[in-house]
Motif scaffolding. Structure first.
Motif, PDB file in Angstrom:
ATOM      1  N   HIS A   1       4.787 -30.612  27.196  1.00  0.00           N
ATOM      2  CA  HIS A   1       5.739 -31.004  28.239  1.00  0.00           C
ATOM      3  C   HIS A   1       7.127 -30.448  27.873  1.00  0.00           C
ATOM      4  CE1 HIS A   1       2.670 -33.898  29.614  1.00  0.00           C
ATOM      5  NE2 HIS A   1       2.505 -34.178  28.333  1.00  0.00           N
ATOM      6  N   PRO A   2       7.312 -29.142  27.978  1.00  0.00           N
ATOM      7  CA  PRO A   2       8.518 -28.507  27.425  1.00  0.00           C
ATOM      8  C   PRO A   2       9.815 -28.820  28.147  1.00  0.00           C
ATOM      9  CG  PRO A   2       7.185 -26.897  28.603  1.00  0.00           C
ATOM     10  CD  PRO A   2       6.370 -28.153  28.520  1.00  0.00           C
ATOM     11  N   VAL A   3       9.770 -29.359  29.371  1.00  0.00           N
ATOM     12  CA  VAL A   3      11.014 -29.666  30.078  1.00  0.00           C
ATOM     13  C   VAL A   3      11.169 -31.169  30.329  1.00  0.00           C
ATOM     14  CG1 VAL A   3      11.223 -27.405  31.167  1.00  0.00           C
ATOM     15  CG2 VAL A   3       9.929 -29.204  32.318  1.00  0.00           C
ATOM     16  N   ARG A   4      10.417 -31.971  29.622  1.00  0.00           N
ATOM     17  CA  ARG A   4      10.557 -33.427  29.742  1.00  0.00           C
ATOM     18  C   ARG A   4      11.706 -33.860  28.816  1.00  0.00           C
ATOM     19  NH1 ARG A   4       6.976 -37.637  31.539  1.00  0.00           N
ATOM     20  NH2 ARG A   4       7.508 -39.637  30.596  1.00  0.00           N
ATOM     21  N   GLU A   5      12.823 -34.246  29.412  1.00  0.00           N
ATOM     22  CA  GLU A   5      14.049 -34.429  28.638  1.00  0.00           C
ATOM     23  C   GLU A   5      14.007 -35.640  27.712  1.00  0.00           C
ATOM     24  OE1 GLU A   5      17.770 -33.916  30.624  1.00  0.00           O
ATOM     25  OE2 GLU A   5      16.931 -32.481  32.064  1.00  0.00           O
ATOM     26  N   ARG A   6      13.442 -36.748  28.153  1.00  0.00           N
ATOM     27  CA  ARG A   6      13.389 -37.913  27.272  1.00  0.00           C
ATOM     28  C   ARG A   6      12.543 -37.612  26.040  1.00  0.00           C
ATOM     29  NH1 ARG A   6      11.381 -44.075  28.825  1.00  0.00           N
ATOM     30  NH2 ARG A   6      12.137 -45.072  26.904  1.00  0.00           N
ATOM     31  N   LEU A   7      11.453 -36.915  26.246  1.00  0.00           N
ATOM     32  CA  LEU A   7      10.591 -36.546  25.131  1.00  0.00           C
ATOM     33  C   LEU A   7      11.333 -35.613  24.170  1.00  0.00           C
ATOM     34  CD1 LEU A   7       7.726 -36.768  23.956  1.00  0.00           C
ATOM     35  CD2 LEU A   7       7.114 -34.769  25.329  1.00  0.00           C
ATOM     36  N   ALA A   8      12.052 -34.630  24.731  1.00  0.00           N
ATOM     37  CA  ALA A   8      12.824 -33.717  23.888  1.00  0.00           C
ATOM     38  C   ALA A   8      13.884 -34.472  23.098  1.00  0.00           C
ATOM     39  CB  ALA A   8      13.480 -32.647  24.758  1.00  0.00           C
TER      40      ALA A   8
ATOM     41  N   LEU B   1      15.160 -24.942  30.937  1.00  0.00           N
ATOM     42  CA  LEU B   1      15.675 -25.572  32.148  1.00  0.00           C
ATOM     43  C   LEU B   1      16.532 -24.600  32.962  1.00  0.00           C
ATOM     44  CD1 LEU B   1      16.663 -29.112  30.798  1.00  0.00           C
ATOM     45  CD2 LEU B   1      14.826 -28.589  32.419  1.00  0.00           C
ATOM     46  N   VAL B   2      17.380 -23.853  32.268  1.00  0.00           N
ATOM     47  CA  VAL B   2      18.270 -22.920  32.961  1.00  0.00           C
ATOM     48  C   VAL B   2      17.483 -21.762  33.566  1.00  0.00           C
ATOM     49  CG1 VAL B   2      20.143 -21.252  32.648  1.00  0.00           C
ATOM     50  CG2 VAL B   2      20.308 -23.514  31.606  1.00  0.00           C
ATOM     51  N   SER B   3      16.563 -21.200  32.799  1.00  0.00           N
ATOM     52  CA  SER B   3      15.837 -20.017  33.277  1.00  0.00           C
ATOM     53  C   SER B   3      14.831 -20.339  34.370  1.00  0.00           C
ATOM     54  CB  SER B   3      15.138 -19.325  32.106  1.00  0.00           C
ATOM     55  OG  SER B   3      14.143 -20.170  31.552  1.00  0.00           O
ATOM     56  N   GLU B   4      14.178 -21.501  34.279  1.00  0.00           N
ATOM     57  CA  GLU B   4      13.113 -21.817  35.230  1.00  0.00           C
ATOM     58  C   GLU B   4      13.592 -22.637  36.423  1.00  0.00           C
ATOM     59  OE1 GLU B   4       9.607 -23.433  33.472  1.00  0.00           O
ATOM     60  OE2 GLU B   4       9.485 -21.906  31.906  1.00  0.00           O
TER      61      GLU B   4
ATOM     62  N   ALA C   1      16.360 -29.758  14.926  1.00  0.00           N
ATOM     63  CA  ALA C   1      16.734 -30.596  16.069  1.00  0.00           C
ATOM     64  C   ALA C   1      17.618 -29.817  17.037  1.00  0.00           C
ATOM     65  CB  ALA C   1      17.448 -31.856  15.594  1.00  0.00           C
ATOM     66  N   LEU C   2      18.590 -29.083  16.517  1.00  0.00           N
ATOM     67  CA  LEU C   2      19.478 -28.291  17.368  1.00  0.00           C
ATOM     68  C   LEU C   2      18.713 -27.155  18.041  1.00  0.00           C
ATOM     69  CD1 LEU C   2      22.590 -28.148  15.022  1.00  0.00           C
ATOM     70  CD2 LEU C   2      22.279 -29.584  17.062  1.00  0.00           C
ATOM     71  N   ASP C   3      17.752 -26.576  17.320  1.00  0.00           N
ATOM     72  CA  ASP C   3      16.929 -25.524  17.899  1.00  0.00           C
ATOM     73  C   ASP C   3      16.063 -26.068  19.029  1.00  0.00           C
ATOM     74  OD1 ASP C   3      15.997 -22.754  17.848  1.00  0.00           O
ATOM     75  OD2 ASP C   3      14.092 -23.604  17.201  1.00  0.00           O
ATOM     76  N   ALA C   4      15.578 -27.284  18.881  1.00  0.00           N
ATOM     77  CA  ALA C   4      14.785 -27.914  19.943  1.00  0.00           C
ATOM     78  C   ALA C   4      15.620 -28.076  21.209  1.00  0.00           C
ATOM     79  CB  ALA C   4      14.261 -29.264  19.472  1.00  0.00           C
ATOM     80  N   PHE C   5      16.884 -28.439  21.048  1.00  0.00           N
ATOM     81  CA  PHE C   5      17.763 -28.559  22.220  1.00  0.00           C
ATOM     82  C   PHE C   5      17.979 -27.196  22.869  1.00  0.00           C
ATOM     83  CE2 PHE C   5      21.951 -28.334  24.211  1.00  0.00           C
ATOM     84  CZ  PHE C   5      21.853 -29.361  25.130  1.00  0.00           C
ATOM     85  N   ARG C   6      18.192 -26.154  22.062  1.00  0.00           N
ATOM     86  CA  ARG C   6      18.415 -24.822  22.618  1.00  0.00           C
ATOM     87  C   ARG C   6      17.200 -24.356  23.418  1.00  0.00           C
ATOM     88  NH1 ARG C   6      21.299 -24.042  17.669  1.00  0.00           N
ATOM     89  NH2 ARG C   6      19.409 -23.370  16.588  1.00  0.00           N
TER      90      ARG C   6
ATOM     91  N   MET D   1       3.789 -31.772  19.106  1.00  0.00           N
ATOM     92  CA  MET D   1       2.681 -31.371  19.969  1.00  0.00           C
ATOM     93  C   MET D   1       2.957 -31.733  21.423  1.00  0.00           C
ATOM     94  SD  MET D   1      -0.762 -32.092  17.719  1.00  0.00           S
ATOM     95  CE  MET D   1      -0.403 -33.840  17.445  1.00  0.00           C
ATOM     96  N   LEU D   2       3.530 -32.917  21.645  1.00  0.00           N
ATOM     97  CA  LEU D   2       3.806 -33.353  23.014  1.00  0.00           C
ATOM     98  C   LEU D   2       4.884 -32.500  23.670  1.00  0.00           C
ATOM     99  CD1 LEU D   2       3.683 -37.225  22.537  1.00  0.00           C
ATOM    100  CD2 LEU D   2       2.071 -35.817  23.831  1.00  0.00           C
TER     101      LEU D   2
END
Length: 242
Positions: A186-193, A220-223, A209-214, A181-182
């Motif tokens: 916060h989709p670009v918060r790296e520590r949380l990811a 990050l790249v697109s925005e 887990a790998l899909d979450a990284f993708r 949920m978090l």
């Protein structure tokens, strides 16, 4: 979570004022704002700071209105053993130590960070259980919003620390749902990811887990035109290596 006996200011959610198990009614936005500010700033604030929070565009009568608000609160709290004292150019609540849930949260967080293993996990759980929703949830205004953002950031950092501790302790399953949920919020918060990826991997959900990284990298790249940082990239490589 109950903080104990006595008067308590609660700002980790909607603003509330309690005497033991009885809630004290706060009439009006400015009364709630005054209580919230005194609780969020260890009981003391200058008059100018109070005015700047309680009015977006202070009228000429703002100082007198503030005085009336303080007097009304002083009268109400005096029946419950509290004092609001003038000090320098501001006001302070005198009601003993840790009379706000924020102060209690900060103490528990300090204790958790100084502890290890099961003791640290328990302290984090007690601290995070104090939250009833977004900080200062029923107060509007730009300055209150900034104050609330800072408090919510403190909560989020504590949640990340707690999640990392659970992963190290071999109990990642306990945080997967909350982290999911978090991460949406916060989709670009790296520590949380990173926490979410490690919790998924530790729960046997390596593909997720790998899909979450993708998803993080794509966002990050697109925005922002940047690649993920070293911490989350290292976790991704560790997961790939098993």
């Amino acid at each position: 979570m109950h903080l104990g006996m006595g008067v308590q200011i609660r700002v980790l959610g909607p603003v509330e004022l309690w005497r033991d198990a009885q809630r004290i009614v706060l009439a009006g936005h400015r009364m709630r704002g005054l209580v919230a500010l005194l609780g969020a700033h260890s009981g003391y604030l200058t008059r100018d700071t109070l005015v700047s929070y309680l009015w977006d565009d202070p009228p000429r009568t703002a100082v007198q209105q503030l005085y009336n608000c303080v007097s009304a609160l002083r009268s109400q709290l005096g029946r419950h053993g509290w004092r609001i004292c003038r000090e320098g150019g501001g006001y302070r609540i005198e009601a003993g130590p840790e009379t706000s849930d924020l102060a209690f949260f900060r103490r528990l967080l300090d204790q958790a960070r100084a502890s290890q293993g099961a003791e640290a996990i328990g302290q984090y759980e007690r601290a995070l259980a104090l939250w009833r929703g977004p900080a200062l949830a029923d107060l509007g205004g730009e300055r209150f919003a900034r104050l609330a953002t800072g408090l919510d950031e403190l909560r989020l950092t504590a949640t990340e620390e707690y999640a990392e501790l659970l992963v190290r302790a071999g109990e990642p399953c306990r945080m997967v749902a909350d982290l999911a949920m978090l991460v949406q919020e916060h989709p670009v918060r790296e520590r949380l990811a990173r926490c979410y990826m490690l919790a998924l991997h530790g729960s046997g959900r390596t593909a997720d887990a790998l899909d979450a990284f993708r998803r993080l990298r794509s966002r990050l790249v697109s925005e922002y035109g940047i690649e993920p940082g070293a911490g989350v990239t290292s976790a991704h490589l560790d997961i790939l290596r098993g």
